[in-house]
Enzyme design. Structure first.
Site, PDB file in Angstrom:
ATOM      1  N   LYS A 175      25.900  42.160 -14.435  1.00 46.30           N
ATOM      2  CA  LYS A 175      25.454  43.535 -14.705  1.00 46.30           C
ATOM      3  C   LYS A 175      24.144  43.886 -13.992  1.00 46.30           C
ATOM      4  CE  LYS A 175      27.641  44.376 -19.158  1.00 46.30           C
ATOM      5  NZ  LYS A 175      27.426  44.876 -20.519  1.00 46.30           N
ATOM      6  N   ASP A 210      27.201  51.355 -21.717  1.00 44.25           N
ATOM      7  CA  ASP A 210      26.944  50.621 -22.964  1.00 44.25           C
ATOM      8  C   ASP A 210      26.054  51.420 -23.928  1.00 44.25           C
ATOM      9  OD1 ASP A 210      28.458  48.349 -22.505  1.00 44.25           O
ATOM     10  OD2 ASP A 210      26.816  47.241 -21.557  1.00 44.25           O
ATOM     11  N   TYR A 217      31.116  41.297 -31.674  1.00 45.23           N
ATOM     12  CA  TYR A 217      32.408  41.701 -32.270  1.00 45.23           C
ATOM     13  C   TYR A 217      33.416  40.564 -32.290  1.00 45.23           C
ATOM     14  CZ  TYR A 217      33.658  42.173 -27.392  1.00 45.23           C
ATOM     15  OH  TYR A 217      33.856  41.919 -26.069  1.00 45.23           O
ATOM     16  N   GLY A 273      30.860  45.690 -34.196  1.00 44.24           N
ATOM     17  CA  GLY A 273      30.583  45.948 -32.778  1.00 44.24           C
ATOM     18  C   GLY A 273      31.776  46.338 -31.927  1.00 44.24           C
TER      19      GLY A 273
HETATM   20  P1  NAP Z   1      21.897  38.323 -23.104  1.00 46.03           P
HETATM   21  O1  NAP Z   1      21.346  39.323 -22.141  1.00 46.03           O
HETATM   22  O2  NAP Z   1      22.171  36.952 -22.645  1.00 46.03           O
HETATM   23  O3  NAP Z   1      20.851  38.253 -24.346  1.00 46.03           O
HETATM   24  C1  NAP Z   1      21.032  37.319 -25.383  1.00 46.03           C
HETATM   25  C2  NAP Z   1      20.051  37.610 -26.511  1.00 46.03           C
HETATM   26  O4  NAP Z   1      20.335  36.699 -27.593  1.00 46.03           O
HETATM   27  C3  NAP Z   1      18.582  37.398 -26.135  1.00 46.03           C
HETATM   28  O5  NAP Z   1      17.780  38.290 -26.854  1.00 46.03           O
HETATM   29  C4  NAP Z   1      18.351  35.946 -26.610  1.00 46.03           C
HETATM   30  O6  NAP Z   1      17.006  35.650 -26.899  1.00 46.03           O
HETATM   31  C5  NAP Z   1      19.152  35.935 -27.892  1.00 46.03           C
HETATM   32  N1  NAP Z   1      19.518  34.589 -28.283  1.00 46.03           N
HETATM   33  C6  NAP Z   1      20.409  33.757 -27.682  1.00 46.03           C
HETATM   34  N2  NAP Z   1      20.462  32.573 -28.331  1.00 46.03           N
HETATM   35  C7  NAP Z   1      19.572  32.661 -29.360  1.00 46.03           C
HETATM   36  C8  NAP Z   1      19.160  31.744 -30.383  1.00 46.03           C
HETATM   37  N3  NAP Z   1      19.682  30.509 -30.495  1.00 46.03           N
HETATM   38  N4  NAP Z   1      18.223  32.175 -31.271  1.00 46.03           N
HETATM   39  C9  NAP Z   1      17.696  33.426 -31.192  1.00 46.03           C
HETATM   40  N5  NAP Z   1      18.040  34.322 -30.237  1.00 46.03           N
HETATM   41  C10 NAP Z   1      18.972  33.941 -29.332  1.00 46.03           C
HETATM   42  O7  NAP Z   1      23.248  38.846 -23.761  1.00 46.03           O
HETATM   43  P2  NAP Z   1      23.676  40.357 -24.038  1.00 46.03           P
HETATM   44  O8  NAP Z   1      24.461  40.875 -22.894  1.00 46.03           O
HETATM   45  O9  NAP Z   1      22.459  41.104 -24.479  1.00 46.03           O
HETATM   46  O10 NAP Z   1      24.718  40.171 -25.244  1.00 46.03           O
HETATM   47  C11 NAP Z   1      24.293  39.829 -26.552  1.00 46.03           C
HETATM   48  C12 NAP Z   1      25.490  39.878 -27.490  1.00 46.03           C
HETATM   49  O11 NAP Z   1      25.977  41.210 -27.569  1.00 46.03           O
HETATM   50  C13 NAP Z   1      26.680  39.029 -27.043  1.00 46.03           C
HETATM   51  O12 NAP Z   1      27.223  38.414 -28.185  1.00 46.03           O
HETATM   52  C14 NAP Z   1      27.659  40.028 -26.480  1.00 46.03           C
HETATM   53  O13 NAP Z   1      29.011  39.640 -26.613  1.00 46.03           O
HETATM   54  C15 NAP Z   1      27.388  41.233 -27.364  1.00 46.03           C
HETATM   55  N6  NAP Z   1      27.703  42.507 -26.695  1.00 46.03           N
HETATM   56  C16 NAP Z   1      28.578  43.329 -27.326  1.00 46.03           C
HETATM   57  C17 NAP Z   1      28.901  44.523 -26.731  1.00 46.03           C
HETATM   58  C18 NAP Z   1      29.876  45.425 -27.421  1.00 46.03           C
HETATM   59  O14 NAP Z   1      30.513  46.245 -26.743  1.00 46.03           O
HETATM   60  N7  NAP Z   1      29.976  45.363 -28.731  1.00 46.03           N
HETATM   61  C19 NAP Z   1      28.332  44.900 -25.506  1.00 46.03           C
HETATM   62  C20 NAP Z   1      27.416  44.041 -24.904  1.00 46.03           C
HETATM   63  C21 NAP Z   1      27.122  42.827 -25.514  1.00 46.03           C
HETATM   64  P3  NAP Z   1      16.035  34.978 -25.798  1.00 46.03           P
HETATM   65  O15 NAP Z   1      15.482  36.119 -24.975  1.00 46.03           O
HETATM   66  O16 NAP Z   1      15.023  34.269 -26.599  1.00 46.03           O
HETATM   67  O17 NAP Z   1      16.897  34.040 -24.985  1.00 46.03           O
END
Ligand code: NAP
Length: 297
Positions: free
Chosen positions: A67, A103, A218, A239
């Site tokens: 992305k 998004d 989700y 979600g």
């Molecule tokens: P990302 O950019 O990789 O960000 C991951 C986030 O999770 C960061 O804030 C990270 O914190 C935190 N995190 C990961 N492991 C952790 C842990 N053990 N303890 C505390 N915090 C932790 O991913 P993203 O694209 O934002 O996606 C995040 C989630 O949203 C995913 O599950 C994804 O499937 C979901 N999502 C859903 C939709 C939808 O349409 N519903 C759309 C987009 C994403 P740090 O900065 O400390 O690493």
């Protein structure tokens, strides 16, 4: 008339739900169009972009992990995607690749479409996470008029930087429980609670009893956070709608039709998620066991 080709770039993409969503609408509107998967490891991203450009695709979605890195291959990035710092929907017009980020729209539309929603939830918002999804959610919340927005993330430097950039507040990960009494909307935008990941550790006992709790994860649909919030009587929003509404916006760009997000579509996506999908493990109280996420975002 030639078939309109659309699809999804990501790595991996095999378990994406997007083809099911787009195929449903393509069939519903009787369009001569496809939605294909373009599995693209990071080292082949540039090549995939030039192939899609050469082949004259109508448009494509971009998912993890491309992305942000895709932005350099695009001719025109719109204002919302620039603020979010990531793109997820591209269209080819007169040889130029235009992109946006749907998004933010998907996030807000999902909340606003929920029967549990009330604008008063925007009064005091706490968002957990500072990754790509959180960035889109924060831009959407700001545009919806949210004035008091606190960002809380495991890595505090990322949250602090994001709070500066998007004019929000910031608290540390350790402080999250102590702010819950005033919170009107609590959002999990981390990957915690997702199939194969640890649950989000949070103590909801002080949470304002009318606060809406939203998990953008989700897979599973009923995350441990949502289950805990519902058990104490808080309204919850899952979600899946964010995924459906971000797809709606992309479909509208490519086909000039804004398709409906209906309970039937939601049921169709859940029904067709496949036996191995984490969405199949989403009944209350049931915990998913697959180590593979199958989720896109
Ligand atoms: P990302 O950019 O990789 O960000 C991951 C986030 O999770 C960061 O804030 C990270 O914190 C935190 N995190 C990961 N492991 C952790 C842990 N053990 N303890 C505390 N915090 C932790 O991913 P993203 O694209 O934002 O996606 C995040 C989630 O949203 C995913 O599950 C994804 O499937 C979901 N999502 C859903 C939709 C939808 O349409 N519903 C759309 C987009 C994403 P740090 O900065 O400390 O690493």
């Amino acid at each position: 008339m030639t078939t309109k080709r659309t699809g999804l770039i990501g790595w991996p993409v095999a378990h994406s739900l997007s083809p099911k969503i787009h195929a449903y609408w393509i069939k519903q509107y009787g369009l001569d169009a496809t939605y294909e998967l373009f599995p693209t490891p990071p080292e082949l991203l540039e090549k995939t972009f030039s192939e899609l450009r050469r082949n004259g695709v109508t448009g494509f979605n971009i998912t993890i992990p491309h992305k942000q890195t895709s932005m350099k291959f695009i001719d025109a990035v719109d204002a919302v995607a620039t603020r979010i710092g990531a793109v997820n929907a591209v269209s080819l017009r007169q040889g130029m690749l235009h992109s946006t980020n749907t998004d933010a729209y998907g996030f807000m539309k999902n909340l606003e479409s929920s029967p549990k929603w009330s604008d008063s939830a925007l009064k005091n918002v706490l968002i957990l996470g500072a990754g790509g999804a959180a960035r889109a959610a924060i831009v959407a919340l700001k545009d919806a008029g949210c004035k008091n927005l606190i960002i809380c993330n495991r890595t505090n430097d990322t949250a602090a930087e994001l709070a500066r950039e998007l004019h929000a507040e910031n608290i540390t990960w350790e402080e999250k429980n102590s702010h819950l009494a005033e919170v009107t909307l609590l959002i999990n935008a981390t990957s915690l609670g997702m199939t194969g990941k640890s649950p989000l550790e949070i103590d909801l006992s002080k949470l304002y009893n009318r606060a809406i709790v939203h998990d953008i994860v989700y897979a599973p649909l009923n995350t441990p956070l949502l289950a805990a919030a519902a058990a104490r009587g808080n309204p919850t929003v899952d979600g899946l709608g964010m995924l459906l509404y971000q797809a709606q916006a992309a479909f509208a760009i490519w086909h000039g039709i804004t398709p409906e997000v209906t309970p039937e579509l939601r049921a169709h996506v859940l029904d067709h998620a496949g036996d191995a999908s984490p969405l199949r493990h989403s009944e209350p109280g049931e915990r998913a066991v697959s180590p593979r996420s199958g989720a896109e975002g």
